[in-house]
Scaffold this motif. Structure first.
Motif, PDB file in Angstrom:
ATOM      1  N   ASP B  20      15.076  25.150  37.359  1.00  0.00           N
ATOM      2  CA  ASP B  20      15.722  26.198  38.128  1.00  0.00           C
ATOM      3  C   ASP B  20      16.505  25.523  39.261  1.00  0.00           C
ATOM      4  OD1 ASP B  20      16.546  28.359  39.499  1.00  0.00           O
ATOM      5  OD2 ASP B  20      14.563  29.169  39.951  1.00  0.00           O
ATOM      6  N   ALA B  21      17.808  25.451  39.086  1.00  0.00           N
ATOM      7  CA  ALA B  21      18.649  24.777  40.073  1.00  0.00           C
ATOM      8  C   ALA B  21      19.464  25.821  40.816  1.00  0.00           C
ATOM      9  CB  ALA B  21      19.573  23.798  39.377  1.00  0.00           C
ATOM     10  N   ARG B  22      19.465  25.701  42.125  1.00  0.00           N
ATOM     11  CA  ARG B  22      20.259  26.656  42.917  1.00  0.00           C
ATOM     12  C   ARG B  22      21.074  25.918  43.954  1.00  0.00           C
ATOM     13  NH1 ARG B  22      17.681  32.511  43.495  1.00  0.00           N
ATOM     14  NH2 ARG B  22      16.844  32.580  41.398  1.00  0.00           N
ATOM     15  N   ASP B  23      22.348  26.200  43.953  1.00  0.00           N
ATOM     16  CA  ASP B  23      23.260  25.641  44.962  1.00  0.00           C
ATOM     17  C   ASP B  23      23.093  24.138  45.119  1.00  0.00           C
ATOM     18  OD1 ASP B  23      24.937  27.651  45.826  1.00  0.00           O
ATOM     19  OD2 ASP B  23      23.303  28.613  46.914  1.00  0.00           O
ATOM     20  N   LEU B  24      22.973  23.463  44.002  1.00  0.00           N
ATOM     21  CA  LEU B  24      22.843  22.008  44.054  1.00  0.00           C
ATOM     22  C   LEU B  24      24.156  21.392  44.515  1.00  0.00           C
ATOM     23  CD1 LEU B  24      21.003  20.654  40.918  1.00  0.00           C
ATOM     24  CD2 LEU B  24      20.225  20.742  43.283  1.00  0.00           C
ATOM     25  N   ARG B  25      24.024  20.423  45.398  1.00  0.00           N
ATOM     26  CA  ARG B  25      25.216  19.658  45.787  1.00  0.00           C
ATOM     27  C   ARG B  25      24.899  18.173  45.688  1.00  0.00           C
ATOM     28  NH1 ARG B  25      27.423  21.959  51.390  1.00  0.00           N
ATOM     29  NH2 ARG B  25      25.319  21.406  52.028  1.00  0.00           N
ATOM     30  N   GLY B  65      23.979  15.648  35.566  1.00  0.00           N
ATOM     31  CA  GLY B  65      22.913  15.318  34.616  1.00  0.00           C
ATOM     32  C   GLY B  65      21.974  14.276  35.176  1.00  0.00           C
ATOM     33  N   ARG B  66      22.540  13.240  35.773  1.00  0.00           N
ATOM     34  CA  ARG B  66      21.710  12.196  36.345  1.00  0.00           C
ATOM     35  C   ARG B  66      20.982  12.681  37.590  1.00  0.00           C
ATOM     36  NH1 ARG B  66      23.938   7.037  33.998  1.00  0.00           N
ATOM     37  NH2 ARG B  66      24.928   8.070  32.265  1.00  0.00           N
ATOM     38  N   GLY B  67      21.682  13.475  38.384  1.00  0.00           N
ATOM     39  CA  GLY B  67      21.094  13.996  39.609  1.00  0.00           C
ATOM     40  C   GLY B  67      19.834  14.800  39.333  1.00  0.00           C
ATOM     41  N   LEU B  68      19.828  15.542  38.223  1.00  0.00           N
ATOM     42  CA  LEU B  68      18.660  16.351  37.891  1.00  0.00           C
ATOM     43  C   LEU B  68      17.430  15.477  37.686  1.00  0.00           C
ATOM     44  CD1 LEU B  68      20.235  18.880  35.381  1.00  0.00           C
ATOM     45  CD2 LEU B  68      19.568  19.316  37.730  1.00  0.00           C
ATOM     46  N   PRO B  73      24.014   8.137  42.251  1.00  0.00           N
ATOM     47  CA  PRO B  73      24.769   6.935  42.595  1.00  0.00           C
ATOM     48  C   PRO B  73      24.418   6.492  44.005  1.00  0.00           C
ATOM     49  CG  PRO B  73      26.202   8.860  42.508  1.00  0.00           C
ATOM     50  CD  PRO B  73      24.868   9.280  42.003  1.00  0.00           C
ATOM     51  N   GLU B  74      24.559   5.195  44.253  1.00  0.00           N
ATOM     52  CA  GLU B  74      24.176   4.659  45.552  1.00  0.00           C
ATOM     53  C   GLU B  74      24.938   5.367  46.663  1.00  0.00           C
ATOM     54  OE1 GLU B  74      23.748   0.276  47.436  1.00  0.00           O
ATOM     55  OE2 GLU B  74      24.290   0.450  45.329  1.00  0.00           O
ATOM     56  N   GLY B  75      24.227   5.716  47.696  1.00  0.00           N
ATOM     57  CA  GLY B  75      24.882   6.342  48.836  1.00  0.00           C
ATOM     58  C   GLY B  75      25.095   7.835  48.667  1.00  0.00           C
ATOM     59  N   ALA B  76      24.621   8.399  47.562  1.00  0.00           N
ATOM     60  CA  ALA B  76      24.848   9.819  47.340  1.00  0.00           C
ATOM     61  C   ALA B  76      23.782  10.645  48.038  1.00  0.00           C
ATOM     62  CB  ALA B  76      24.861  10.122  45.852  1.00  0.00           C
ATOM     63  N   LYS B  77      24.143  11.852  48.377  1.00  0.00           N
ATOM     64  CA  LYS B  77      23.194  12.790  48.971  1.00  0.00           C
ATOM     65  C   LYS B  77      23.133  14.029  48.096  1.00  0.00           C
ATOM     66  CE  LYS B  77      21.876  11.534  53.352  1.00  0.00           C
ATOM     67  NZ  LYS B  77      22.911  11.216  54.319  1.00  0.00           N
ATOM     68  N   MET B  78      21.952  14.578  47.988  1.00  0.00           N
ATOM     69  CA  MET B  78      21.776  15.750  47.139  1.00  0.00           C
ATOM     70  C   MET B  78      21.021  16.792  47.935  1.00  0.00           C
ATOM     71  SD  MET B  78      20.041  15.619  43.431  1.00  0.00           S
ATOM     72  CE  MET B  78      19.581  17.032  42.476  1.00  0.00           C
ATOM     73  N   ASP B  79      21.448  18.048  47.856  1.00  0.00           N
ATOM     74  CA  ASP B  79      20.647  19.099  48.459  1.00  0.00           C
ATOM     75  C   ASP B  79      20.763  20.369  47.631  1.00  0.00           C
ATOM     76  OD1 ASP B  79      23.003  20.326  49.111  1.00  0.00           O
ATOM     77  OD2 ASP B  79      22.560  20.542  51.238  1.00  0.00           O
ATOM     78  N   GLY B  80      20.138  21.423  48.120  1.00  0.00           N
ATOM     79  CA  GLY B  80      20.027  22.647  47.347  1.00  0.00           C
ATOM     80  C   GLY B  80      18.585  22.805  46.933  1.00  0.00           C
ATOM     81  N   GLN B  81      18.390  23.457  45.809  1.00  0.00           N
ATOM     82  CA  GLN B  81      17.020  23.662  45.361  1.00  0.00           C
ATOM     83  C   GLN B  81      16.930  23.286  43.900  1.00  0.00           C
ATOM     84  OE1 GLN B  81      15.563  27.557  44.320  1.00  0.00           O
ATOM     85  NE2 GLN B  81      14.118  27.438  45.991  1.00  0.00           N
ATOM     86  N   LEU B  90      13.236  18.043  44.741  1.00  0.00           N
ATOM     87  CA  LEU B  90      13.944  17.388  45.846  1.00  0.00           C
ATOM     88  C   LEU B  90      12.994  17.013  46.969  1.00  0.00           C
ATOM     89  CD1 LEU B  90      17.330  19.298  46.060  1.00  0.00           C
ATOM     90  CD2 LEU B  90      16.722  17.245  44.806  1.00  0.00           C
ATOM     91  N   ALA B  91      11.844  17.696  47.030  1.00  0.00           N
ATOM     92  CA  ALA B  91      10.882  17.385  48.096  1.00  0.00           C
ATOM     93  C   ALA B  91       9.928  16.289  47.671  1.00  0.00           C
ATOM     94  CB  ALA B  91      10.102  18.649  48.459  1.00  0.00           C
ATOM     95  N   LEU B  92      10.003  15.890  46.419  1.00  0.00           N
ATOM     96  CA  LEU B  92       9.055  14.921  45.877  1.00  0.00           C
ATOM     97  C   LEU B  92       9.331  13.519  46.414  1.00  0.00           C
ATOM     98  CD1 LEU B  92       6.985  15.947  43.901  1.00  0.00           C
ATOM     99  CD2 LEU B  92       8.321  14.958  42.049  1.00  0.00           C
ATOM    100  N   PRO B  93       8.259  12.763  46.808  1.00  0.00           N
ATOM    101  CA  PRO B  93       8.487  11.385  47.229  1.00  0.00           C
ATOM    102  C   PRO B  93       9.054  10.559  46.058  1.00  0.00           C
ATOM    103  CG  PRO B  93       6.227  12.076  47.677  1.00  0.00           C
ATOM    104  CD  PRO B  93       6.852  13.147  46.871  1.00  0.00           C
ATOM    105  N   LYS B  94       9.788   9.524  46.406  1.00  0.00           N
ATOM    106  CA  LYS B  94      10.464   8.692  45.414  1.00  0.00           C
ATOM    107  C   LYS B  94       9.515   8.207  44.321  1.00  0.00           C
ATOM    108  CE  LYS B  94      14.706   6.375  46.612  1.00  0.00           C
ATOM    109  NZ  LYS B  94      15.280   5.783  47.775  1.00  0.00           N
TER     110      LYS B  94
END
Lengths: 331, 358, 451
Positions: B20-25, B65-68, B73-81, B90-94
């Motif tokens: 369930d992805a919402r407003d992913l950036r 696809g990769r973000g999910l 990619p290096e230096g990328a930021k992701m937010d949303g839900q 997204l809240a999960l530790p690495k």
């Protein structure tokens, strides 16, 4: 042309740029010494008198002789500065010679292949397998007869050491580039082999040559000094040479006379360091395996009110109303 | 394909969505500013469902696809839900995300040969994969589980101890699929899995992907630029343009009645056996650093109105569950009635020259 | 760029390939080289007869490994033909067509030939020299052949760029390939190909690396150029959908040979060769009502260094019959396939029974398996495999299964290698379409293994 020279610099960042800048600075100082030696150096490299008065022998540094004088009554500072000219001349010539010989040989060998390639690879590998100093010694012996002990002879004996490096790099890149579609495309438009090598392969296989060039130059400084130290390099009456000065000063060091060894020694170390830094810096920018894309940190702006649907919304209308939508577009 | 007919009805009751992805950036920085590779993408993926993700190159589909899977990619930021079986990824530790990858979240890549170690036998690849996630697994169990999944991929058991180079291209892709499925992940991303393959082999792989849910209950996100593959293998389709999902819905609805002009033009420009003419979309996808204002597609859109160039359209859901964001579709479907006549006038603009093409 | 006057009639024979073969010797490992044993020959193109007519678009369709690219390269003399001839009839004003045999040309003559024959490549990113500006790259053919220089060269480059849609040309001339998008690069490649005003353009998958939205544009450009410049195309592709739209005639290639050739309409209306049918069925159509095809050929295109006996397609062919050339390697595939459906324990016991499958790797018409094992049980195993899938075409090609002292001997039916024969409006090479007059086949099935 100028932008072409600057572009590797512009592509660098962080550590790579710092390495390149400091290397360029150190090397630049020595090149300035080399170019303007007659104006910078207080005396000539083989000058023992001024106004008919002979210098003191092995005088410690003072106002007249900042770096002191050595056992041959020469001014050490002048010897160091003139030595830079010798080093730069020899190294520039030897790098030029080895590029001019090594690159075309590599290109030809990689492109033509077959027995030409095998013979050349064998030859170059044999040269490469020899200890480089030994090779330089042999060549300087051989060249001393016809060319004397001058700069050209020294440069040529160094050239022999470095040809195989250019040859190997250029040959290997040519072997892989030969299979590229653009080479086939060149054939398809009717290009001759010479044209393919000159116009299609050359520009694509020499990209790592500047890096090898600078690293070789650093190595050549050391080898030249070693030759001079052994008395096989440039003869003292021809030019000032750091290695020769070092070997002469070795005995003085035991007697506490430090200035005759420290200054030429420092010059060697600094120039080698400078050139190595330039080489490594260039390598980081030219070599795609080491180059990192320059990344800027991203700050995600806060989410605008979601325009995603409320699933229970009977009107099947978006949650974000027109007002928020219009706000979106003002930014 | 009959199971698709009542999918939307049946899955509504069978628990929540797998994804369930919402407003992913997903943005990443460059010298020129942030690249908005994924910019406000929302979708859900149910158990056993295949969602096709389609779009031109450079629209952000691979990044999504990769973000999910947390591969940014290096230096990328992701937010949303991003919820995976209800858990906020997204809240999960690495470290936990790393453990999930492979075990619960799988990936199938385009070029299989580069992903297989040429010095390792196939059996060793399986052993490594299984051991990485199940430390105490025994040899017999490894063999049993690998052979089982290999069999389902149609790879003979006699080849279990072969090296990757002993396989043909299609077999290698099956191997890759088998390797990503041996841990039975519930969600798999397949990024252009058939691009390097021949037509007949491609068809074999599509069949395998289509049949995955029968054996594995896997939900699949199938990224491709080939609309034919989407039509054959997918239940639902999401069309991506300039970092946004411009249309998403049941594959048959979207293909039969595309709502967004981009979907329609993409379908029209596909050359198929049924094609009688050559159609194309003028221009090229925009630079994701600075996409056009309003609807990102408006400079290339044949239906563009004045409002499209100024105001970003709202995502709206149709009666059949499809969702799209397009002012023209809104008007057609009886929404956005408050637009002024001036706003709905066709947009006048210069002809797009080849100079701007992709 | 002006349209050249029409010296020859459209439809005249322009290039004739006759029994064309392009074989490559494989260099084996160290051991085989020491022993003087060649590792084999890859028959990339193996006996192709086809005539290219002036003004047509001939499609050459096949999977990778079918030899279609090698065929295109051989046309330009970029790949050396090992046998057969390529005859080029250069159209001249006055209706004379001096014949030139490409396969016998010297390097100089070949270079000269390339003013008439040009090529467009699959990967536009790789086909342009990354360190050459577009102006230099596109103008280079003129320079190489000494046709133009200086301002004239510049003018003609600009005209060619405008012609392929890269306008304003000035904007593109200074650029480097890395500054261009995929479609733009392919246009530049086409500009370079047409700047010499050639007769024939060999286009090797010109759109397969491009986005779907750009493909149609490039194909449209090529159609426009053909009409304006009077070009003849050889369109090499794996994609029957674009071939259907683009080509006048289509040749379907499989493992170095043409298996079906004919007018596009006929091929699509009534595909004859099972391979053609399979290709057509496999194309993913953007129609969600079409179900996933399940009766597609299994496996992949075989190794051209050791092609199957008889018809090369028979191991994958759903319609294969007894005469297709069944052999030991097919039995190996059958057993392996059988085992993918068995429980691991069954597999292990059966595998022990059959023993080393390596004996099946050498192509043989009779082969003994299960040496030293209980032959009755080996036979039962074969019977089980047969019962599991009785419609498997291989069994049609098995004449006899005998228990011997050694094990179980399987004897395969005598097969033959079908030639290209006219059938309806097309020509097809398949045992299902035999020559009506002389039933005796011209080529024995192991023809390819002879030399």
């Amino acid at each position: 042309m100028l932008t072409g020279l600057i572009s590797p610099f512009r592509r660098t960042s962080g550590m790579a740029r710092w390495i390149l800048v400091s290397g360029l600075f150190i090397t630049g100082v020595f090149i300035a010494f080399a170019l303007f030696a007659p104006w910078i150096a207080p005396y000539d490299f083989n000058q023992q008198t001024v106004d008919g008065v002979k210098f003191d022998k092995m005088a410690p540094p003072d106002g007249d002789h900042w770096f002191g004088t050595n056992d041959q009554f020469y001014d050490v500072l002048s010897r160091v500065i003139w030595g830079a000219r010798t080093a730069v001349e020899v190294v520039a010539l030897s790098v030029m010679f080895s590029v001019v010989i090594g690159v075309p040989l590599g290109l030809l060998s990689g492109f033509v292949g077959g027995w030409v390639d095998r013979v050349l690879v064998f030859l170059m590998d044999s040269l490469y397998a020899m200890p480089s100093l030994l090779l330089a010694i042999v060549f300087s012996f051989l060249l001393r007869g016809p060319l004397g002990g001058g700069i050209i002879a020294a440069a040529l004996s160094l050239t022999a050491i470095y040809i195989p490096q250019y040859y190997r790099v250029v040959r290997n890149t040519t072997v892989s580039a030969r299979e590229a579609t653009y080479v086939e495309a060149a054939r398809a438009i009717g290009a001759k082999n010479g044209t393919i090598m000159g116009r299609y392969l050359f520009g694509n296989v020499i990209q790592s040559v500047p890096v090898i060039g600078t690293l070789n130059a650093a190595d050549a400084i050391g080898t030249l000094a070693a030759l001079g130290f052994l008395g096989l390099g440039i003869q003292p009456n021809e030019a000032s040479e750091w290695g020769y000065d070092l070997s002469r000063a070795l005995d003085d060091a035991a007697a506490g006379i430090w200035w005759t060894t420290v200054f030429p020694g420092m010059a060697i170390v600094l120039l080698v360091t400078g050139l190595t830094l330039v080489g490594e810096g260039l390598n980081e920018t030219v070599n795609p395996a080491l180059r990192k894309r320059r990344l800027r940190p991203v700050q995600l702006p806060p989410h605008e009110p979601s325009t995603y649907l409320a699933e229970k919304d009977d009107t099947r209308f978006a949650v974000g109303d027109r007002e928020t939508v219009e706000k979106r577009d003002e930014r | 394909m009959t199971e698709m007919t009542d999918r939307s009805a049946s899955t509504a009751t069978s628990g929540g969505p797998v994804i369930d992805a919402r407003d992913l950036r997903i943005w990443y920085g460059t010298d020129r500013g942030p690249v908005k590779a994924v910019d406000g993408v929302s979708f859900t993926l149910r158990k056993g469902e295949i969602l096709g993700l389609v779009g031109e190159s450079g629209c952000g589909k691979s990044t999504l696809g990769r973000g999910l899977l947390g591969l940014l990619p290096e230096g990328a930021k992701m937010d949303g839900q991003l919820r995976f079986n209800g858990e906020d990824l997204l809240a999960l530790p690495k470290k936990q995300m790393f453990a999930k990858r492979g075990a619960e979240l799988g990936m199938i890549f385009q070029e299989p040969l580069t992903r297989l170690n040429p010095l390792m036998r196939i059996s060793e690849h399986f052993e490594e994969t299984l051991k990485a996630h199940e430390k105490r697994i025994g040899k017999a169990e490894i063999e049993r589980r690998s052979m089982e999944v290999l069999r389902l991929m149609g790879i003979p058991p006699t080849r279990f101890r072969s090296y990757p180079h002993e396989f043909s291209g299609g077999m290698r892709q099956r191997l890759m699929i088998a390797l990503s499925l041996v841990l039975r992940p519930s969600f798999v991303v397949a990024d252009e899995p058939t691009t390097a393959l021949d037509v007949l082999v491609e068809a074999q792989i599509i069949r395998i992907l289509h049949d995955l849910r029968r054996e594995f209950d896997t939900s699949l996100l199938l990224i491709t630029h080939n609309l034919g593959i989407i039509a054959e293998a997918c239940d639902r389709v999401a069309v991506m343009y300039a970092g946004e999902v411009v249309e998403i819905g049941d594959a048959r609805d979207v293909f039969a009645e595309p709502q967004h002009p981009y979907t329609r033009e993409l379908l029209r420009s596909t050359i198929s056996l049924a094609s009688t003419g050559l159609n194309f979309i003028p221009g090229a996808p925009p630079d994701l650093v600075d996409p056009p204002p309003g609807c990102h597609f408006h400079p290339r859109c044949p239906d563009a109105m004045n409002v499209c160039a100024t105001t970003h359209p709202i995502q709206r859901e149709m009666k059949n569950g499809s969702r799209t964001q397009c002012w023209a579709a809104d008007l057609r479907n009886g929404y956005a009635q408050d637009l002024t006549p001036e706003q709905t006038t066709p947009l006048s603009r210069e002809e797009i020259s080849v100079a701007d093409e992709a | 760029m002006q349209t050249k006057p029409e010296p020859a009639v459209v439809g005249d024979d322009l290039i004739e390939m006759s029994e064309l073969e392009v074989h490559y010797e494989l260099r084996g490992g160290t051991l085989s080289r020491l022993l003087g044993v060649g590792a084999g020959t890859v028959k990339a193109v193996d006996g192709v007869n086809v005539t290219l007519r002036r003004g047509e678009v001939l499609g050459v369709v096949g999977e990778s490994g079918s030899g279609k690219t090698t065929l295109g390269r051989a046309l330009l003399g970029l790949a050396k033909s090992t046998r057969g001839t390529i005859t080029y009839r250069k159209p001249r004003a006055g209706g004379e067509h001096p014949e030139q045999v490409v396969s016998k040309m010297s390097a100089r003559e070949l270079r000269e030939l390339r003013t008439d024959l040009q090529m467009v490549f699959q990967d536009p990113h790789a086909a342009l020299n990354p360190s050459m500006s577009i102006e230099t790259a596109v103008g280079h053919p003129l320079k190489i052949h000494g046709i133009a220089s200086g301002e004239e060269l510049r003018k003609r480059v600009a005209a060619a760029l405008e012609r392929v849609g890269l306008s304003p040309a000035e904007q593109f001339m200074r650029k480097y390939p890395s500054d261009l998008s995929g479609g733009q690069k392919q246009r530049a490649v086409i500009a370079r190909a047409i700047i010499l005003d050639p007769e024939v353009l060999v286009a090797d998958e010109p759109v397969s690396m491009l986005d779907a939205s750009v493909r149609a544009k490039i194909l449209q450009l090529m159609l426009d150029l053909k009409a304006d410049l009077g070009l003849t195309y050889v369109y090499i592709t794996h994609d029957l959908a674009t071939a259907k739209f683009f080509c006048d005639r289509i040749a379907i290639m499989y493992l170095g040979r043409i298996v079906e050739i004919g007018p596009t309409d006929e091929i699509f209306a009534d595909p004859k060769h099972p391979y053609t049918k399979a290709l057509l069925k496999a194309i993913p159509e953007p129609d969600p009502h079409k179900v996933v095809p399940r009766d597609l050929p299994r496996g992949e295109i075989p190794d051209a260094a050791s092609p199957p006996l008889g018809c090369s397609f028979h191991p994958r062919c759903p319609e294969a019959v007894a005469e297709c050339g069944w052999e030991s390697r097919d039995l190996r595939n059958l057993l392996e396939e059988h085992w993918t459906r068995q429980d691991p324990s069954v597999y292990e016991s059966e595998q022990g029974l059959v023993g080393d499958l390596g004996v099946l790797d050498k192509p043989q018409k009779r082969v003994t398996i299960g040496k030293g094992a209980d032959s009755a049980r080996v036979r039962q195993l074969l019977d089980r495999a047969r019962a599991e899938n009785p419609s498997e075409p291989l069994w049609r090609g098995v004449d006899e299964v005998r228990e011997t002292e050694d094990g179980v001997e399987v004897v395969f039916h005598k097969g033959y290698d079908p030639l290209l024969r006219p059938s309806g409006g097309v020509e097809v090479a398949c045992v299902l379409y035999p020559e009506p007059v002389t039933p005796e086949p011209a080529r024995p099935e192991d023809d390819r293994h002879g030399s």
